[in-house]
Design a protein around this motif. Structure first.
Motif, PDB file in Angstrom:
ATOM      1  N   ASP A  53     -29.681   0.986  16.958  1.00 14.30           N
ATOM      2  CA  ASP A  53     -31.133   0.841  17.123  1.00 14.30           C
ATOM      3  C   ASP A  53     -31.931   1.925  16.402  1.00 14.30           C
ATOM      4  O   ASP A  53     -33.149   1.982  16.511  1.00 14.30           O
ATOM      5  N   GLY A  54     -31.236   2.808  15.674  1.00 13.30           N
ATOM      6  CA  GLY A  54     -31.916   3.814  14.867  1.00 13.30           C
ATOM      7  C   GLY A  54     -32.199   5.131  15.558  1.00 13.30           C
ATOM      8  O   GLY A  54     -32.979   5.941  15.047  1.00 13.30           O
ATOM      9  N   GLY A  76     -26.760  -5.527   7.217  1.00 12.81           N
ATOM     10  CA  GLY A  76     -25.639  -5.571   6.303  1.00 12.81           C
ATOM     11  C   GLY A  76     -24.351  -5.184   6.986  1.00 12.81           C
ATOM     12  O   GLY A  76     -24.345  -4.724   8.122  1.00 12.81           O
ATOM     13  N   ASP A  77     -23.269  -5.373   6.262  1.00 10.27           N
ATOM     14  CA  ASP A  77     -21.923  -5.163   6.763  1.00 10.27           C
ATOM     15  C   ASP A  77     -21.261  -4.050   5.941  1.00 10.27           C
ATOM     16  O   ASP A  77     -21.138  -4.164   4.719  1.00 10.27           O
ATOM     17  N   ALA A  78     -20.801  -3.011   6.602  1.00 16.84           N
ATOM     18  CA  ALA A  78     -20.174  -1.876   5.913  1.00 16.84           C
ATOM     19  C   ALA A  78     -18.975  -2.307   5.079  1.00 16.84           C
ATOM     20  O   ALA A  78     -18.687  -1.713   4.046  1.00 16.84           O
ATOM     21  N   LEU A 109     -28.223   0.908   7.609  1.00 15.99           N
ATOM     22  CA  LEU A 109     -27.551  -0.367   7.407  1.00 15.99           C
ATOM     23  C   LEU A 109     -26.938  -0.745   8.747  1.00 15.99           C
ATOM     24  O   LEU A 109     -26.217   0.060   9.343  1.00 15.99           O
ATOM     25  N   GLU A 110     -27.246  -1.943   9.233  1.00 12.74           N
ATOM     26  CA  GLU A 110     -26.786  -2.353  10.558  1.00 12.74           C
ATOM     27  C   GLU A 110     -26.439  -3.839  10.547  1.00 12.74           C
ATOM     28  O   GLU A 110     -27.162  -4.646   9.981  1.00 12.74           O
ATOM     29  N   LEU A 111     -25.322  -4.178  11.183  1.00 11.89           N
ATOM     30  CA  LEU A 111     -24.842  -5.552  11.243  1.00 11.89           C
ATOM     31  C   LEU A 111     -25.605  -6.398  12.264  1.00 11.89           C
ATOM     32  O   LEU A 111     -25.946  -7.544  11.989  1.00 11.89           O
ATOM     33  N   ASP A 112     -25.898  -5.844  13.420  1.00  9.65           N
ATOM     34  CA  ASP A 112     -26.509  -6.598  14.516  1.00  9.65           C
ATOM     35  C   ASP A 112     -28.004  -6.833  14.276  1.00  9.65           C
ATOM     36  O   ASP A 112     -28.773  -5.871  14.176  1.00  9.65           O
ATOM     37  N   PRO A 113     -28.431  -8.096  14.203  1.00 10.90           N
ATOM     38  CA  PRO A 113     -29.840  -8.373  13.919  1.00 10.90           C
ATOM     39  C   PRO A 113     -30.810  -7.850  14.988  1.00 10.90           C
ATOM     40  O   PRO A 113     -31.921  -7.437  14.665  1.00 10.90           O
ATOM     41  N   GLY A 114     -30.395  -7.825  16.246  1.00  9.15           N
ATOM     42  CA  GLY A 114     -31.242  -7.285  17.308  1.00  9.15           C
ATOM     43  C   GLY A 114     -31.481  -5.805  17.139  1.00  9.15           C
ATOM     44  O   GLY A 114     -32.602  -5.308  17.329  1.00  9.15           O
ATOM     45  N   ASP A 115     -30.424  -5.062  16.753  1.00  9.05           N
ATOM     46  CA  ASP A 115     -30.572  -3.628  16.502  1.00  9.05           C
ATOM     47  C   ASP A 115     -31.426  -3.369  15.261  1.00  9.05           C
ATOM     48  O   ASP A 115     -32.213  -2.426  15.232  1.00  9.05           O
ATOM     49  N   VAL A 116     -31.264  -4.218  14.241  1.00  4.60           N
ATOM     50  CA  VAL A 116     -32.102  -4.077  13.041  1.00  4.60           C
ATOM     51  C   VAL A 116     -33.569  -4.221  13.427  1.00  4.60           C
ATOM     52  O   VAL A 116     -34.411  -3.394  13.051  1.00  4.60           O
TER      53      VAL A 116
END
Length: 194
Positions: free
Chosen positions: A27-28, A64-66, A44-51
């Motif tokens: 969540d930053g 995105g995906d590491a 860069l974060e995979l989960d759209p809710g956290d983005v």
């Protein structure tokens, strides 16, 4: 809001004014702390809710995906690349580590230590994968696909010729000694460079 212990270690050791890429930024929370200390933090974060949560805080985060998206970042584009509590969830941790050290001049990596005595005891006495404060999800629902230990990670670094600039070992919310860290530390934070 206080930071998770491994994130607090990282935040305390990133120089003000640095350019930072936080991979798996959630969540930053770390990015916000770094931004507040004068850093240019990207995520860069995979989960759209956290983005969405991070972007709502005014942070620069992309989904995105590491495992696949780090290849697009130019060499040396950040002072620090950070991978906190994410290494064990990637399909190819060794490749992701190589990208971290290509993208950033230095890299922070933190992960849960699967050799901690509570994990060992759970397997030995109960015969089951542990559920602990730091590993709170049952084996079938966990995102952890690689069960890394501190000694495993140190061995990988040695094989790859990666220099350790700093290492912090945590048990609960407290730092613990490097002596017997593989047995006594619940999670670890490493500062690395090529």
């Amino acid at each position: 809001m206080s930071l998770r212990p491994d994130l607090a270690v990282i935040a305390a050791n990133v120089a003000s004014g640095s350019r930072v890429l936080d991979i798996g930024c959630g969540d930053g929370a770390l990015m916000a702390a770094l931004r507040d200390h004068g850093c240019d933090a990207r995520g860069l974060e995979l989960d759209p809710g956290d983005v969405a949560s991070a972007v709502a805080k005014g942070l620069s985060v992309v989904q995105g995906d590491a495992d696949v998206d780090l290849v697009g970042y130019p060499d040396g584009s950040f002072d620090y690349a950070i991978l906190s509590q994410t290494l064990q969830t990637t399909r190819a941790p060794d490749v992701v580590l190589d990208h971290l050290l290509r993208i950033g001049r230095k890299a922070f990596v933190s992960f849960p230590n699967f050799a901690h005595w509570r994990v060992r005891a759970s397997l030995l006495w109960g015969g089951r994968m542990p559920v602990t404060r730091l590993l709170p999800v049952a084996w079938y629902a966990t995102p952890n696909i690689h069960h890394v230990t501190i000694d495993d990670f140190r061995s990988l670094l040695k094989e790859r010729g990666i220099t350790v600039e700093g290492a912090w070992f945590l048990s609960g919310d407290q730092r613990t000694s490097a002596t017997l860290a593989n047995l006594l530390a619940e999670h670890a934070v490493f500062l690395l460079r090529r």
